[in-house]
Structures are given as structure tokens and as C-alpha cells.
Motif scaffolding. Structure first.
Motif, PDB file in Angstrom:
ATOM      1  N   TYR A 112       0.929  -1.253  -0.008  1.00 14.47           N
ATOM      2  CA  TYR A 112      -0.189   0.060  -0.106  1.00 14.47           C
ATOM      3  C   TYR A 112       0.933   1.303  -0.076  1.00 14.47           C
ATOM      4  O   TYR A 112       0.274   2.313  -0.398  1.00 14.47           O
ATOM      5  CB  TYR A 112      -1.038   0.103   1.190  1.00 14.47           C
ATOM      6  CG  TYR A 112      -2.009  -0.814   1.260  1.00 14.47           C
ATOM      7  CD1 TYR A 112      -3.278  -0.798   0.248  1.00 14.47           C
ATOM      8  CD2 TYR A 112      -1.995  -2.194   2.033  1.00 14.47           C
ATOM      9  CE1 TYR A 112      -4.004  -1.731   0.301  1.00 14.47           C
ATOM     10  CE2 TYR A 112      -3.021  -3.212   1.708  1.00 14.47           C
ATOM     11  CZ  TYR A 112      -4.018  -2.774   0.926  1.00 14.47           C
ATOM     12  OH  TYR A 112      -5.303  -3.646   0.963  1.00 14.47           O
ATOM     13  N   VAL A 155       2.385  -6.374   1.830  1.00  9.99           N
ATOM     14  CA  VAL A 155       1.275  -7.149   2.480  1.00  9.99           C
ATOM     15  C   VAL A 155       1.161  -8.391   2.136  1.00  9.99           C
ATOM     16  O   VAL A 155       1.334  -9.513   2.452  1.00  9.99           O
ATOM     17  CB  VAL A 155      -0.228  -6.396   2.296  1.00  9.99           C
ATOM     18  CG1 VAL A 155      -1.264  -7.394   3.104  1.00  9.99           C
ATOM     19  CG2 VAL A 155      -0.082  -5.045   2.933  1.00  9.99           C
ATOM     20  N   SER A 195      -4.279 -11.335  12.725  1.00 12.11           N
ATOM     21  CA  SER A 195      -4.797 -10.013  12.295  1.00 12.11           C
ATOM     22  C   SER A 195      -3.669  -9.366  11.630  1.00 12.11           C
ATOM     23  O   SER A 195      -2.644  -9.074  11.887  1.00 12.11           O
ATOM     24  CB  SER A 195      -5.350  -9.426  13.403  1.00 12.11           C
ATOM     25  OG  SER A 195      -5.892  -8.081  12.965  1.00 12.11           O
ATOM     26  N   GLY A 196      -4.231  -8.751  10.289  1.00 12.66           N
ATOM     27  CA  GLY A 196      -3.234  -7.790   9.828  1.00 12.66           C
ATOM     28  C   GLY A 196      -2.195  -8.591   8.556  1.00 12.66           C
ATOM     29  O   GLY A 196      -1.394  -8.044   8.049  1.00 12.66           O
ATOM     30  N   CYS A 197      -2.305  -9.889   8.648  1.00 15.80           N
ATOM     31  CA  CYS A 197      -1.515 -10.662   7.611  1.00 15.80           C
ATOM     32  C   CYS A 197      -1.747 -10.317   6.140  1.00 15.80           C
ATOM     33  O   CYS A 197      -1.058 -10.767   5.392  1.00 15.80           O
ATOM     34  CB  CYS A 197      -1.410 -11.939   7.938  1.00 15.80           C
ATOM     35  SG  CYS A 197      -2.802 -12.938   7.706  1.00 15.80           S
ATOM     36  N   GLY A 198      -2.938  -9.942   6.020  1.00 19.34           N
ATOM     37  CA  GLY A 198      -3.112  -9.823   4.535  1.00 19.34           C
ATOM     38  C   GLY A 198      -4.280 -10.511   4.014  1.00 19.34           C
ATOM     39  O   GLY A 198      -4.501 -10.560   2.638  1.00 19.34           O
ATOM     40  N   LYS A 199      -5.106 -11.101   4.827  1.00 14.41           N
ATOM     41  CA  LYS A 199      -6.205 -12.038   4.109  1.00 14.41           C
ATOM     42  C   LYS A 199      -7.214 -11.177   3.367  1.00 14.41           C
ATOM     43  O   LYS A 199      -7.596 -11.437   2.347  1.00 14.41           O
ATOM     44  CB  LYS A 199      -6.936 -12.458   5.422  1.00 14.41           C
ATOM     45  CG  LYS A 199      -6.163 -13.639   6.198  1.00 14.41           C
ATOM     46  CD  LYS A 199      -6.730 -14.361   7.222  1.00 14.41           C
ATOM     47  CE  LYS A 199      -7.386 -13.421   8.356  1.00 14.41           C
ATOM     48  NZ  LYS A 199      -6.197 -12.653   9.173  1.00 14.41           N
ATOM     49  N   THR A 200      -7.761 -10.176   3.996  1.00 18.22           N
ATOM     50  CA  THR A 200      -8.605  -9.340   3.304  1.00 18.22           C
ATOM     51  C   THR A 200      -8.223  -8.604   2.113  1.00 18.22           C
ATOM     52  O   THR A 200      -8.741  -8.666   1.155  1.00 18.22           O
ATOM     53  CB  THR A 200      -9.417  -8.149   4.338  1.00 18.22           C
ATOM     54  OG1 THR A 200      -9.723  -8.656   5.311  1.00 18.22           O
ATOM     55  CG2 THR A 200     -10.193  -7.276   3.653  1.00 18.22           C
ATOM     56  N   THR A 201      -6.951  -8.248   2.188  1.00 17.08           N
ATOM     57  CA  THR A 201      -6.094  -7.587   1.065  1.00 17.08           C
ATOM     58  C   THR A 201      -6.314  -8.816  -0.262  1.00 17.08           C
ATOM     59  O   THR A 201      -6.375  -8.390  -1.414  1.00 17.08           O
ATOM     60  CB  THR A 201      -4.915  -7.404   1.415  1.00 17.08           C
ATOM     61  OG1 THR A 201      -4.695  -6.423   2.314  1.00 17.08           O
ATOM     62  CG2 THR A 201      -3.919  -6.654   0.264  1.00 17.08           C
ATOM     63  N   GLN A 251     -15.997  -8.770   5.665  1.00 20.62           N
ATOM     64  CA  GLN A 251     -15.579  -9.208   6.904  1.00 20.62           C
ATOM     65  C   GLN A 251     -16.516  -8.667   7.883  1.00 20.62           C
ATOM     66  O   GLN A 251     -17.091  -9.269   8.789  1.00 20.62           O
ATOM     67  CB  GLN A 251     -14.290  -8.417   7.315  1.00 20.62           C
ATOM     68  CG  GLN A 251     -13.389  -9.055   8.561  1.00 20.62           C
ATOM     69  CD  GLN A 251     -11.973  -8.549   8.448  1.00 20.62           C
ATOM     70  OE1 GLN A 251     -11.839  -7.476   7.871  1.00 20.62           O
ATOM     71  NE2 GLN A 251     -11.203  -9.353   9.218  1.00 20.62           N
TER      72      GLN A 251
HETATM   73  N1  ATP Z   1      -6.076   0.816   2.230  1.00 21.23           N
HETATM   74  C1  ATP Z   1      -5.154   0.283   2.989  1.00 21.23           C
HETATM   75  N2  ATP Z   1      -4.091   1.411   3.152  1.00 21.23           N
HETATM   76  C2  ATP Z   1      -3.012   1.076   3.536  1.00 21.23           C
HETATM   77  N3  ATP Z   1      -2.926  -0.001   4.263  1.00 21.23           N
HETATM   78  C3  ATP Z   1      -3.881  -1.258   4.311  1.00 21.23           C
HETATM   79  C4  ATP Z   1      -4.967  -0.837   3.551  1.00 21.23           C
HETATM   80  N4  ATP Z   1      -5.829  -2.070   3.710  1.00 21.23           N
HETATM   81  C5  ATP Z   1      -5.078  -2.795   4.642  1.00 21.23           C
HETATM   82  N5  ATP Z   1      -3.872  -2.292   4.941  1.00 21.23           N
HETATM   83  C6  ATP Z   1      -2.812  -2.998   5.735  1.00 21.23           C
HETATM   84  O1  ATP Z   1      -2.655  -4.094   5.400  1.00 21.23           O
HETATM   85  C7  ATP Z   1      -2.366  -5.154   6.122  1.00 21.23           C
HETATM   86  C8  ATP Z   1      -3.209  -6.286   5.828  1.00 21.23           C
HETATM   87  O2  ATP Z   1      -4.283  -5.906   6.133  1.00 21.23           O
HETATM   88  P1  ATP Z   1      -5.554  -6.839   5.813  1.00 21.23           P
HETATM   89  O3  ATP Z   1      -6.967  -6.030   6.232  1.00 21.23           O
HETATM   90  O4  ATP Z   1      -5.542  -7.395   4.624  1.00 21.23           O
HETATM   91  O5  ATP Z   1      -5.440  -7.790   6.909  1.00 21.23           O
HETATM   92  P2  ATP Z   1      -6.185  -9.088   7.504  1.00 21.23           P
HETATM   93  O6  ATP Z   1      -5.376 -10.359   7.465  1.00 21.23           O
HETATM   94  O7  ATP Z   1      -7.393  -9.498   6.667  1.00 21.23           O
HETATM   95  O8  ATP Z   1      -6.696  -8.683   9.035  1.00 21.23           O
HETATM   96  P3  ATP Z   1      -7.786  -9.148   9.909  1.00 21.23           P
HETATM   97  O9  ATP Z   1      -8.064 -10.637  10.228  1.00 21.23           O
HETATM   98  O10 ATP Z   1      -7.564  -8.142  11.079  1.00 21.23           O
HETATM   99  O11 ATP Z   1      -8.970  -8.456   9.154  1.00 21.23           O
HETATM  100  C9  ATP Z   1      -2.402  -4.589   7.366  1.00 21.23           C
HETATM  101  O12 ATP Z   1      -1.242  -3.837   8.099  1.00 21.23           O
HETATM  102  C10 ATP Z   1      -3.318  -3.239   6.969  1.00 21.23           C
HETATM  103  O13 ATP Z   1      -2.885  -2.511   7.981  1.00 21.23           O
END
Ligand code: ATP
Length: 651
Positions: A23, A29, A49-55, A86
Motif C-alpha cells: 500500500y 502485505v 490479524s493484519g497478515c493480508g487476508k482481506t487484501t 468481514q
Molecule cells: N487501504 C489500505 N491502506 C493502507 N494499508 C492497508 C490498507 N488496507 C489494509 N492495509 C494494511 O495491510 C495489512 C493487511 O490488512 P488486511 O486487512 O488484509 O489484514 P487481514 O489479514 O484481513 O486482518 P484481519 O484478520 O484483522 O481482518 C494491514 O497491516 C493493514 O493495516
């Protein structure tokens, strides 16, 4: 596409190869992630949390782009994809049946199928059978199940649920990609959490040996060419428009009080404005010291009629013009308070007990008579003694202007009566400036008549900004917009459905505002021009307001941002449209800038339509229309540009 054979023999539903995502161009990510999801399988991702699943899921859905690597989906039509975000992301004001019908319409399902599906899913997911329950009244778990029900409502071939369960991901890459039971067996663990812990420890050892953040800069220029994700490129569809339109109507009905509030807000604003501005202040306290008469009010009131019986210029006259002037001022609703000395009266002004002090000298009337009789040979001290010395508290410009106007009017009226009694031409007493009948407007044009058109245009502009911005931000903030866009809704369909409802609002509101402002039944402000032209100019202003609301919502990340943005622009427009002060008095460059704003010249045109009776053929009226309508393509292109440049505008 028939199967995605990157290397596997299996036909894959989803394949991700060498995916990189950052990002901020610094922290990655996703770091070279590979993932293969066979068809007809449940595949789960587990990770902290934050490992990048949603991304990753966003990239699969084509809502986020990879910096490098490739995503290929076997099923790419919107109708083949189901997605559960989510967060719950539900229109909680709707009932369960309305929500199902809304999504059913979006996926072009007929009502009977929607009903059957709803019955089945409610039973299957153990949801309350009463479909008229408002979603907001359901428990958190029930709401999540409704959310799940919506994601499978249209029988998708590929279901993507953003809720971590199984599959092991850490630091932007997969640590393992296996059948969960096999994984447990291989690692000798009873639970997946233990397996995850063990894999993390192993990963930690590898990470210590080699820093796993490689120099990826060479990868970035490659982009993610060749990815084949969900195809959102569908034409405008009537069934999605109908779904959104019907849903908006339900929402308006559910929030009836707010809807009515928005509808009547312009009327409240215009009525309040009309009632609060323009009228003369009543009982404004004014001090006077009258040396022409002994200290006491009552003497004066008995004598003030003499002006009609005797000429004040006769040597034997007992006319006291000071009394006539005080009487006339009283009739103009000023509250006159007599003080015995000049000092006492001055102290009253300083204490703000009164707004002004009038001082009549001894033998004021005689001196005034001498002044007119002696003409050019009049002595200076006579001129001085024939003055009404007036001290005004100038801290309030409007009140001081009001007092000066009343003084001048009083002097003119009393001198006219006095000169008439003397059989002399009263114009001798006047300033050598004669205000003839006005060419436009009337002698009594008030501040309200000046600011009224600004109020009308600001209201016509700002209510649609407020309403459009709020509607869009409401859906954006709750993740609703993202969800429906992933379900195939296009911005053009959202905008069109909003537009139709908003048009009804602005047609009614502008008609009502004009009636309030200009009809004798209500506030009866002067109006000489064309009703139709005025009405269409107001509609044009409202249309621009609506587009401006869209742009604010597209630019803002949250409702708070949108509110600050909206309020800031409101102040700017208010000051620059000539509402508070004529634009002719502005700084030159600011003045030029203000003319390009959507409502400045339109407000001038409204003023001319009202008080000058001009019509559409006049260049100034055309200019008012022109500068306003010019903003329609400007804002339309800005909205299109933002959506093109800001791929996540709906988040
Ligand atoms: N739009 C964005 N801009 C900048 N950073 C982002 C953005 N979206 C996500 N991130 C960062 O990317 C990383 C991965 O985020 P993501 O939401 O994919 O994690 P996740 O594994 O789905 O977490 P969780 O289980 O908590 O939902 C995190 O550090 C988050 O802060």
C-alpha cells in the motif's frame, strides 16, 4: 475459461501466482503469494490479524490490484460470485424480507423464487421466521447469518467469505496449503491453532537465517497484467436500478421523520430567514436632551400640534420644532428617553442603556428660522445652535444606519409640515439631491429584499448537497456500498436511483420556497420577473448541488470528513455569493473567483428576476444560467475522474 492449469492437474476455481501487494511501496502485505483453490472445495485461510487476508480477497474480487503477480478466477461473472464481507454490511433499517427482495432484484430473480429462497434460508440458517423483523433488531450472530444468506442467495459458483477459519498464512505468504486433516496429521497436532503455532515457529527459524523481505522494486513495473478477476464491466441494468430505487424508497419510509425533516428544511430556513431579517427594530431606546423646553416630557407633547397653526419663522411664533421632531421619532417606534443633562445622557450611551443621544440647543426653532431667513449672511453660532447634535453608538453598523435613516426621514417630514404652514416651498430645507422614483425596486427596498435571493439559491444548492452527501456516505461508511458494488451494482445505477428521488424533492422544495418567498399569502417579497425562468434557475442550482454532494462523498473517507468539507464550502459560498455584502466590494481577485462559483452570478440573476423583472433573454440572466450549468459537466467529469483514479472510492 476451462480450468486453470498453472502447474496443477486439477481444474482450479482460483489461482494466485507470485502475488505482491504493497500500500505504501515500502511494506509488502503480500510477498510472492501462491494459492490454488480446486473446484468444489472449501478452502480456508487462517492467519493473524493484519497478515493480508482481506487484501488478498479484495484482489481476488478485482476490487484491489496487485503490484505484481497474477490472479485467475474460473468464474468471473458477477452472478457466479458470492461474497460475504468481514463486517456485517447490511442495511439494518430494512426488514429481513425487504433485504432478501433487494438482493433478489439486484440478481434479477423473480419474486416467487425470492420468496422460496428466503423461506428455505431462514429455516436452514435458523433465523427468525418473522420476515418482517427489522434487521437491526436481530442479534449479532443472526445478522451475520443474514449476511451469509445474502452471499449465497443467488446460488453462486464461487463463494468468498471474509472470515478467518482454516488455511495458514503469515507475513504475506502461505506457510502451508493442505487439507486440514492431513496438516494436523503431518504436524502431529490436535487443533489447527497448534498447527499454526508450530508452522510459525518453523517460519521464524527460516526468517532468522535469511531476511525474507527481498528487494522487490524490480517487480513493481510489471504490474499484474494477465489477471482475470470478476468482470464488473456490465452495462446499466434496469433491474439493479429498480432494486436500488425500491430500497431507497423503503429506507426513506423507514426514516420518515428524517425524510420529512429534509423535505421541509428549506421551508423552515426561508420562513425563519424572512421572519428574522429586514423588519425595523422596535422600541430602540434613544436618549434626548431638549434645552428648548424645560426638562419634562409632558410640556412638549401638548405643544407639538402648533406646527400647523403658526409659521415657525414668525417672530411671535410659539412653535417648538424639537417637540415635533421628537413626536415624529416616537411614531417611528423609537423609544425616546429624556435626560436632564448632556452628561447623564452620554453616560447612558456609554452604559448601552440607549443607542444614541439627540441634543436640541436652547431656542433651537428660532435659530433654525434665522438660519433659513438670513441665508448667506447667517452667523456660525446660529448654524451651530440650529443643529440637532446626534451622538450614535456606532458599534452596531446596522442599528446606527437605522437611526440615521430615521433622523433624516423625521427632519424631512417635520420641515415639510413647517414650511407648508409658512406657505414656503419645503424643498428649501432639503439637501440639493433629489431622489426621483427608483428605476428598479422601491424606496422601501429592505435588507431582506437584498439577501432573499441569496437565501433562496443557497437553500436550493445546499439541501441537495446535504442529502446526497449523507445518503452516499451512509452506505459508504457501513461498507454497504462496497458490498452492493461487489454484488454488481454500478455507480451509474446508484446515482440514477438517487437522482430520481432527489428530483422529486427539489421540484417540490423549490416550488414551495418560491411560494413562501414571493406570494402575498406568505412573505410577499418583491417579484417582477418570470416565474418559470426563476424556477428553472433554482432547479439548475439544485442539480449542481446534488452533483457537488456526490463529489464530496467520493472524496471523503468518513461522514465526519464529508461534514467538514460540506460546512467549509457552505461558508465559502455564503460569503462569496454576495449574501452578506455586495460582491462589488470584494477584493478584485476574489471577486473574479467568486463569479466562477456555481451560485454567485445565479444569485445576481435571481435578484434581477425578482426586482428588475428581467427575463431569460437578458445577458445577465443567461450568464447566471451559464455559470451554474457549466458546473454540471465540471462536477460530472470530476466524479468520473475520482472514480477512475481512486479505485477504492467506495470504501
Ligand atoms: N487501504 C489500505 N491502506 C493502507 N494499508 C492497508 C490498507 N488496507 C489494509 N492495509 C494494511 O495491510 C495489512 C493487511 O490488512 P488486511 O486487512 O488484509 O489484514 P487481514 O489479514 O484481513 O486482518 P484481519 O484478520 O484483522 O481482518 C494491514 O497491516 C493493514 O493495516
Amino acid at each position: 475459461m476451462s480450468g486453470i492449469a498453472f502447474s496443477d492437474h486439477l481444474s482450479l476455481a482460483v489461482a494466485v501466482r507470485s502475488a505482491y501487494k504493497t500500500y505504501d511501496n515500502e511494506h509488502y502485505v503480500l510477498k510472492g503469494l501462491n494459492l490454488s483453490v480446486p473446484e468444489n472445495k472449501i478452502y480456508s485461510l487462517l492467519g493473524p490479524s493484519g497478515c493480508g487476508k482481506t487484501t488478498l480477497l479484495h484482489c481476488l474480487l478485482g476490487r484491489g490490484s496487485l503490484n505484481a503477480g497474477r490472479v485467475v478466477l474460473k468464474y468471473r461473472k458477477i452472478s457466479e460470485i458470492g461474497h460475504m464481507p468481514q463486517n456485517v454490511a447490511l442495511h439494518k433499517e430494512l426488514t429481513i424480507s425487504e433485504l432478501f427482495l433487494y438482493y433478489g432484484m439486484m440478481f434479477n430473480m423473480d419474486e416467487e423464487t425470492v420468496r422460496e429462497k428466503s423461506r428455505f434460508l431462514l429455516k436452514f440458517l435458523e433465523l427468525p421466521s418473522d420476515q418482517n423483523r427489522v434487521v437491526d433488531s436481530l442479534s449479532g450472530g443472526q445478522q451475520r447469518r443474514v449476511s451469509f444468506a445474502l452471499s449465497i442467495f443467488h446460488d453462486p459458483k464461487l463463494l468468498i467469505l471474509d472470515e478467518p477459519t482454516v488455511g495458514i498464512m503469515r507475513r504475506g505468504k502461505l506457510l502451508a496449503e493442505k487439507d486440514p486433516l492431513r496438516l494436523l496429521e503431518e504436524l502431529g497436532c490436535e487443533y489447527l491453532e497448534d498447527a499454526f503455532l508450530q508452522l510459525c515457529k518453523e517460519d521464524e527459524l527460516i526468517s532468522e537465517e535469511a531476511d525474507i523481505t527481498p528487494d522487490l522494486s524490480y517487480i513493481l513495473p510489471d504490474k499484474h497484467s494477465g489477471s482475470q478477476t470478476v468482470n464488473y464491466d456490465t452495462p446499466f441494468s434496469m433491474h439493479r436500478f429498480k432494486a436500488q430505487f425500491t430500497k431507497n424508497l423503503w429506507m426513506l419510509r423507514r426514516a420518515l421523520l428524517i425524510t420529512l425533516f429534509v423535505l421541509v428544511l428549506p421551508f423552515v430556513q426561508i420562513s425563519t430567514f424572512q421572519m428574522a431579517t429586514g423588519a425595523d427594530p422596535i422600541d430602540l431606546p434613544i436618549a434626548f436632551v431638549n434645552r428648548e423646553m424645560p426638562y419634562s416630557n409632558s410640556h412638549c407633547s401638548n405643544l407639538s400640534v402648533n406646527i400647523f397653526s403658526d409659521c415657525f419663522m414668525n417672530e411671535t411664533s410659539d412653535v417648538y420644532l424639537s417637540c415635533n421632531m421628537l413626536g415624529t421619532l416616537r411614531r417611528k417606534k423609537l423609544k425616546l428617553i429624556e435626560y436632564p443633562t448632556l452628561d447623564a445622557a452620554r453616560r447612558a450611551v456609554v452604559k448601552n442603556d440607549v443607542w444614541a443621544l439627540l441634543h436640541f440647543h436652547e431656542n433651537f426653532t428660532n435659530h433654525l428660522a434665522t438660519r433659513f431667513n438670513d441665508g448667506t449672511s447667517v452667523r456660525n453660532d446660529t448654524i451651530e445652535m440650529a443643529n440637532i447634535d446626534t451622538y450614535i453608538d456606532q458599534s452596531n453598523q446596522l442599528l446606527s444606519h437605522f437611526i440615521k435613516t430615521k433622523m433624516l426621514q423625521t427632519y424631512r417630514e417635520v420641515m415639510k409640515m413647517a414650511f407648508d404652514t409658512c406657505d414656503l416651498d419645503p424643498s428649501i430645507s432639503r439637501l440639493p439631491i433629489k431622489f426621483m422614483d427608483p428605476i428598479y425596486g422601491s424606496e422601501n427596498t429592505s435588507f431582506r429584499d437584498y439577501t432573499g435571493p441569496s437565501m433562496l439559491s443557497l437553500t436550493a444548492f445546499y439541501i441537495p448537497v446535504l442529502y446526497t452527501g449523507a445518503m452516499l456516505m451512509f452506505e459508504k461508511d457501513g461498507g454497504l456500498l462496497e458490498r452492493i458494488m461487489i454484488s454488481g451494482m454500478k455507480f451509474s445505477e446508484i446515482a440514477a436511483s438517487h437522482f430520481v428521488i432527489q428530483i422529486v424533492f427539489i421540484v417540490v422544495q423549490n416550488f414551495g420556497s418560491m411560494c413562501l418567498m414571493y406570494t402575498p399569502m406568505f412573505f410577499n417579497s418583491p417579484f417582477e420577473g418570470s416565474v418559470v425562468t426563476t424556477y428553472f434557475l433554482l432547479l439548475a442550482i439544485s442539480l449542481v448541488g446534488m452533483l457537488f454532494g456526490f463529489v464530496i462523498a467520493l472524496l471523503s473517507k468518513s461522514q465526519t470528513d464529508a461534514a467538514y468539507f460540506g460546512i467549509g464550502c457552505n461558508f465559502l459560498m455564503k460569503f462569496l455569493c454576495g449574501m452578506m455584502w455586495p460582491t462589488q466590494g470584494m477584493n478584485h481577485y476574489l471577486q473574479i473567483f467568486s463569479y466562477f462559483l456555481p451560485i454567485t452570478l445565479a444569485t445576481d440573476a435571481l435578484r434581477s428576476l425578482g426586482s428588475r423583472g428581467w427575463d431569460i433573454t437578458h445577458p445577465d440572466i443567461l450568464l447566471g444560467f451559464g455559470t451554474t450549468l457549466l458546473w454540471i459537466p465540471i462536477l460530472g467529469c470530476t466524479a468520473a475522474f475520482i472514480m477512475k483514479k481512486k479505485s477504492n472510492w467506495f470504501e
